[in-house]
Motif scaffolding. Structure first.
Motif, PDB file in Angstrom:
ATOM      1  N   ALA A  61     -47.540  37.985   1.163  1.00 37.12           N
ATOM      2  CA  ALA A  61     -48.375  38.969   0.963  1.00 37.12           C
ATOM      3  C   ALA A  61     -48.354  39.876  -0.105  1.00 37.12           C
ATOM      4  CB  ALA A  61     -48.465  39.879   2.385  1.00 37.12           C
ATOM      5  N   VAL A  62     -48.923  40.204  -0.980  1.00 37.15           N
ATOM      6  CA  VAL A  62     -48.765  40.810  -2.182  1.00 37.15           C
ATOM      7  C   VAL A  62     -49.982  41.657  -2.671  1.00 37.15           C
ATOM      8  CG1 VAL A  62     -46.966  39.799  -3.224  1.00 37.15           C
ATOM      9  CG2 VAL A  62     -49.350  38.992  -3.729  1.00 37.15           C
ATOM     10  N   GLY A  63     -49.872  42.906  -3.154  1.00 43.00           N
ATOM     11  CA  GLY A  63     -51.085  43.880  -3.548  1.00 43.00           C
ATOM     12  C   GLY A  63     -51.887  43.161  -4.981  1.00 43.00           C
ATOM     13  N   TYR A  64     -51.103  42.328  -5.679  1.00 41.93           N
ATOM     14  CA  TYR A  64     -51.544  41.896  -6.833  1.00 41.93           C
ATOM     15  C   TYR A  64     -51.177  40.488  -7.254  1.00 41.93           C
ATOM     16  CZ  TYR A  64     -53.409  41.434 -11.679  1.00 41.93           C
ATOM     17  OH  TYR A  64     -53.843  41.107 -12.873  1.00 41.93           O
ATOM     18  N   PHE A  65     -52.106  39.380  -7.617  1.00 47.43           N
ATOM     19  CA  PHE A  65     -51.497  38.103  -7.582  1.00 47.43           C
ATOM     20  C   PHE A  65     -52.345  37.622  -9.134  1.00 47.43           C
ATOM     21  CE2 PHE A  65     -53.587  33.802  -7.406  1.00 47.43           C
ATOM     22  CZ  PHE A  65     -52.599  33.181  -7.436  1.00 47.43           C
ATOM     23  N   GLN A 121     -49.571  30.365   2.623  1.00 46.45           N
ATOM     24  CA  GLN A 121     -50.607  31.108   3.068  1.00 46.45           C
ATOM     25  C   GLN A 121     -50.187  32.481   2.209  1.00 46.45           C
ATOM     26  OE1 GLN A 121     -49.471  31.958   7.163  1.00 46.45           O
ATOM     27  NE2 GLN A 121     -51.390  30.660   7.812  1.00 46.45           N
ATOM     28  N   LEU A 122     -51.292  32.757   1.375  1.00 48.46           N
ATOM     29  CA  LEU A 122     -51.236  33.872   0.467  1.00 48.46           C
ATOM     30  C   LEU A 122     -52.310  34.855   0.788  1.00 48.46           C
ATOM     31  CD1 LEU A 122     -49.964  34.655  -2.402  1.00 48.46           C
ATOM     32  CD2 LEU A 122     -51.829  33.360  -3.565  1.00 48.46           C
ATOM     33  N   LEU A 123     -51.545  36.091   0.986  1.00 46.49           N
ATOM     34  CA  LEU A 123     -52.824  37.287   1.350  1.00 46.49           C
ATOM     35  C   LEU A 123     -52.484  38.271  -0.148  1.00 46.49           C
ATOM     36  CD1 LEU A 123     -54.373  38.519   3.698  1.00 46.49           C
ATOM     37  CD2 LEU A 123     -52.425  39.634   4.474  1.00 46.49           C
ATOM     38  N   ILE A 124     -53.746  38.436  -0.504  1.00 48.24           N
ATOM     39  CA  ILE A 124     -53.876  39.241  -1.687  1.00 48.24           C
ATOM     40  C   ILE A 124     -54.990  40.257  -1.687  1.00 48.24           C
ATOM     41  CG2 ILE A 124     -52.910  37.221  -3.404  1.00 48.24           C
ATOM     42  CD1 ILE A 124     -55.499  36.611  -4.047  1.00 48.24           C
ATOM     43  N   SER A 125     -54.851  41.243  -2.823  1.00 47.17           N
ATOM     44  CA  SER A 125     -55.982  42.070  -2.583  1.00 47.17           C
ATOM     45  C   SER A 125     -56.509  42.395  -3.864  1.00 47.17           C
ATOM     46  CB  SER A 125     -55.490  43.375  -2.148  1.00 47.17           C
ATOM     47  OG  SER A 125     -56.049  44.502  -1.940  1.00 47.17           O
ATOM     48  N   PHE A 136     -53.734  48.245  -0.763  1.00 47.04           N
ATOM     49  CA  PHE A 136     -52.829  47.177  -0.291  1.00 47.04           C
ATOM     50  C   PHE A 136     -51.720  47.051  -0.916  1.00 47.04           C
ATOM     51  CE2 PHE A 136     -51.707  42.699   0.690  1.00 47.04           C
ATOM     52  CZ  PHE A 136     -51.375  42.908   2.224  1.00 47.04           C
ATOM     53  N   HIS A 137     -50.486  47.490  -0.825  1.00 44.33           N
ATOM     54  CA  HIS A 137     -49.330  47.305  -1.636  1.00 44.33           C
ATOM     55  C   HIS A 137     -48.079  46.583  -1.003  1.00 44.33           C
ATOM     56  CE1 HIS A 137     -46.785  49.397  -4.664  1.00 44.33           C
ATOM     57  NE2 HIS A 137     -47.782  48.982  -5.394  1.00 44.33           N
ATOM     58  N   GLU A 138     -48.393  45.730   0.054  1.00 43.72           N
ATOM     59  CA  GLU A 138     -47.624  44.619   0.560  1.00 43.72           C
ATOM     60  C   GLU A 138     -46.861  43.886  -0.518  1.00 43.72           C
ATOM     61  OE1 GLU A 138     -45.053  44.363   2.874  1.00 43.72           O
ATOM     62  OE2 GLU A 138     -46.509  44.411   4.332  1.00 43.72           O
ATOM     63  N   LYS A 139     -45.466  43.909  -0.159  1.00 47.78           N
ATOM     64  CA  LYS A 139     -44.768  42.783  -1.129  1.00 47.78           C
ATOM     65  C   LYS A 139     -43.803  42.048  -0.185  1.00 47.78           C
ATOM     66  CE  LYS A 139     -46.289  45.180  -4.447  1.00 47.78           C
ATOM     67  NZ  LYS A 139     -45.495  46.092  -5.230  1.00 47.78           N
ATOM     68  N   LEU A 140     -44.248  41.094   0.675  1.00 52.37           N
ATOM     69  CA  LEU A 140     -43.597  40.461   1.651  1.00 52.37           C
ATOM     70  C   LEU A 140     -43.884  38.919   1.428  1.00 52.37           C
ATOM     71  CD1 LEU A 140     -42.105  40.387   4.579  1.00 52.37           C
ATOM     72  CD2 LEU A 140     -44.678  40.591   5.666  1.00 52.37           C
ATOM     73  N   GLY A 141     -42.589  38.188   1.585  1.00 56.02           N
ATOM     74  CA  GLY A 141     -42.415  36.572   1.818  1.00 56.02           C
ATOM     75  C   GLY A 141     -41.718  36.237   3.032  1.00 56.02           C
ATOM     76  N   ILE A 142     -42.237  35.037   3.504  1.00 57.96           N
ATOM     77  CA  ILE A 142     -41.435  34.427   4.291  1.00 57.96           C
ATOM     78  C   ILE A 142     -41.492  32.885   4.212  1.00 57.96           C
ATOM     79  CG2 ILE A 142     -41.211  33.691   7.009  1.00 57.96           C
ATOM     80  CD1 ILE A 142     -43.359  36.993   6.268  1.00 57.96           C
ATOM     81  N   SER A 144     -36.860  35.698   4.813  1.00 56.19           N
ATOM     82  CA  SER A 144     -37.654  36.723   4.541  1.00 56.19           C
ATOM     83  C   SER A 144     -37.343  37.638   3.382  1.00 56.19           C
ATOM     84  CB  SER A 144     -38.002  37.401   5.614  1.00 56.19           C
ATOM     85  OG  SER A 144     -36.976  38.316   6.066  1.00 56.19           O
ATOM     86  N   PHE A 145     -38.162  38.087   2.606  1.00 56.77           N
ATOM     87  CA  PHE A 145     -37.731  38.713   1.448  1.00 56.77           C
ATOM     88  C   PHE A 145     -39.192  39.959   1.255  1.00 56.77           C
ATOM     89  CE2 PHE A 145     -39.817  35.378  -0.519  1.00 56.77           C
ATOM     90  CZ  PHE A 145     -40.746  35.846  -1.648  1.00 56.77           C
ATOM     91  N   SER A 146     -38.510  41.164   0.728  1.00 58.76           N
ATOM     92  CA  SER A 146     -39.432  42.102   0.416  1.00 58.76           C
ATOM     93  C   SER A 146     -38.934  42.910  -0.707  1.00 58.76           C
ATOM     94  CB  SER A 146     -39.669  43.061   1.690  1.00 58.76           C
ATOM     95  OG  SER A 146     -38.506  43.558   2.218  1.00 58.76           O
TER      96      SER A 146
END
Length: 402
Positions: free
Chosen positions: A38-42, A65-69, A140-146, A156-158
């Motif tokens: 999950a990232v704010g920019y891709f 699974q990629l969640l972007i904004s 949306f400013h999430e920076k999360l990886g699993i 997991s990393f953030s």
């Protein structure tokens, strides 16, 4: 092998001290069977730089699974308030902003990779926005990886990195890493972070609106699908491309990019007004490309330009950086504590000594307003072009007096 065989995984990675891609990201992806991000920019450019890891994941039947904004502006929120259905509006906005119509190096390879991942059900993408339409500053400013491996281990990393090449290599970025097998605390963090990702992915997280990836973009990407896709060959092509890029003289050029007539007319009018003016353009009409075209035109005419692009927010700095690179411009990004000050001093010194005739920095309003930055910039004012993005944010006294 599994994650446990990667005995050199560190608890923290800093992009200026370590090669985050080679030391952490790619080795872990090579052992992963699922990857949630999950990232704010891709940017699609990151996919080319991690093909070795993606190839291993894809060949073992892994899933991403990629969640972007997308970036929404004040006018977008106003449109939604006035009655536009938020999901339909955001989907259309994302279609306008996605770079499928832009020509840039290795576009076909990037999109062939995306097409391969999507068509083989390896990659699934969704779009997230903050549901609070009353606040046009919310993003949306999430920076999360699993990541999961085949033995049930979880990483997991953030941290601060977006899913862009610059987010892992160019910027000053930091990520924290948790390995489920190393401690109860790390395992608990992995569980909580994955639970939060799953809530976002299923559109059950409070304050978020999550929608499917637009079918229009997916169909455009799938046009690049190749019958025989070779990850190894793609890696070789990437290495060749990067070597060629290093050898190129860094001067602005439109290259193969064809600006629209209205963009060329805006630049022509700007030149006729002694390189001064305001581009007032509707959302999706290509303000950044028009600005990049203006830089190229000024350099062509003057042969010497120190260009400064000022943005109100960090994520806009990153977006401008991705765009100017398509015009053969390698910018220095200036914000926060990313170590740019010494680099800026050296860049200005080289420009003053005429060892280079072109330079580009992209800087936030906050950093631009600082006295030490203003003192540095004042040394090259005679040959300076300043482009201000979202100029309505530039009216504060501290900024406008600069």
């Amino acid at each position: 092998m599994s994650f446990r065989d990667l005995d050199n995984i560190e608890v923290e990675y800093q992009s200026k001290r370590q090669n985050v891609l080679e030391d952490f990201y790619i080795p872990c992806l090579k052992e992963a069977i699922t990857y949630k991000r999950a990232v704010g920019y891709f940017s699609s450019s990151i996919l080319l730089h991690i093909t070795e890891g993606l190839g291993s994941l894809a060949m073992c039947g892994g899933k991403i699974q990629l969640l972007i904004s997308p970036t929404l502006e004040a006018k977008d929120y106003e449109a939604i308030k006035e009655g536009y259905e938020i999901r339909e509006y955001v989907s259309n906005k994302f279609i306008q902003k996605f770079d499928s119509e832009i020509e840039y190096p290795q576009k076909e390879d990037r999109y062939a990779l995306l097409a391969h991942l999507i068509s083989n059900n390896i990659l699934d993408i969704k779009i997230a926005i903050v549901a609070d339409i009353e606040n046009d500053q919310s993003i949306f400013h999430e920076k999360l990886g699993i990541m999961h491996d085949s033995e049930g281990n979880v990483i997991s990393f953030s941290g601060s990195s977006n899913e862009t090449y610059n987010g892992f290599v160019g910027n000053y970025e930091n990520i924290d890493v948790y390995c489920s097998w190393k401690s109860e605390d790390a395992e608990e963090r992995c569980i909580k972070k994955e639970s939060r990702f799953d809530m976002m992915w299923e559109d059950k997280e409070i304050g978020l609106c999550v929608i499917p990836f637009p079918k229009t973009i997916k169909e455009e990407i799938l046009k690049y699908k190749k019958d025989n896709f070779d990850y190894v060959e793609l890696d070789k092509k990437l290495v060749r491309y990067l070597k060629q890029r290093e050898q190129q003289k860094v001067t602005p050029s439109t290259g193969k990019i064809q600006l629209y007539d209205y963009q060329n007319q805006a630049i022509k009018s700007w030149v006729e007004h002694n390189y001064r003016g305001i581009f007032d353009m509707a959302t999706g009409t290509g303000k950044t490309f028009t600005g990049c075209g203006a830089i190229c035109e000024l350099y062509k005419n003057k042969k010497r330009v120190f260009s400064i692009i000022v943005c109100p927010y960090v994520h806009l700095v990153d977006q401008w950086a991705d765009d100017v690179r398509k015009f053969n411009i390698e910018p220095l990004l200036c914000y926060g504590n990313n170590g740019y000050k010494k680099k800026l001093e050296r860049l200005i010194r080289k420009f003053k000594r005429k060892t280079i005739d072109f330079a580009c920095i992209i800087i936030t309003n906050q950093s631009f307003s600082k006295d030490n930055i203003q003192n540095q910039i004042s040394k090259v004012l005679n040959d300076t072009l300043i482009i201000v993005d979202e100029a309505h944010n530039f009216g504060a006294r501290m900024i406008s007096d600069c």
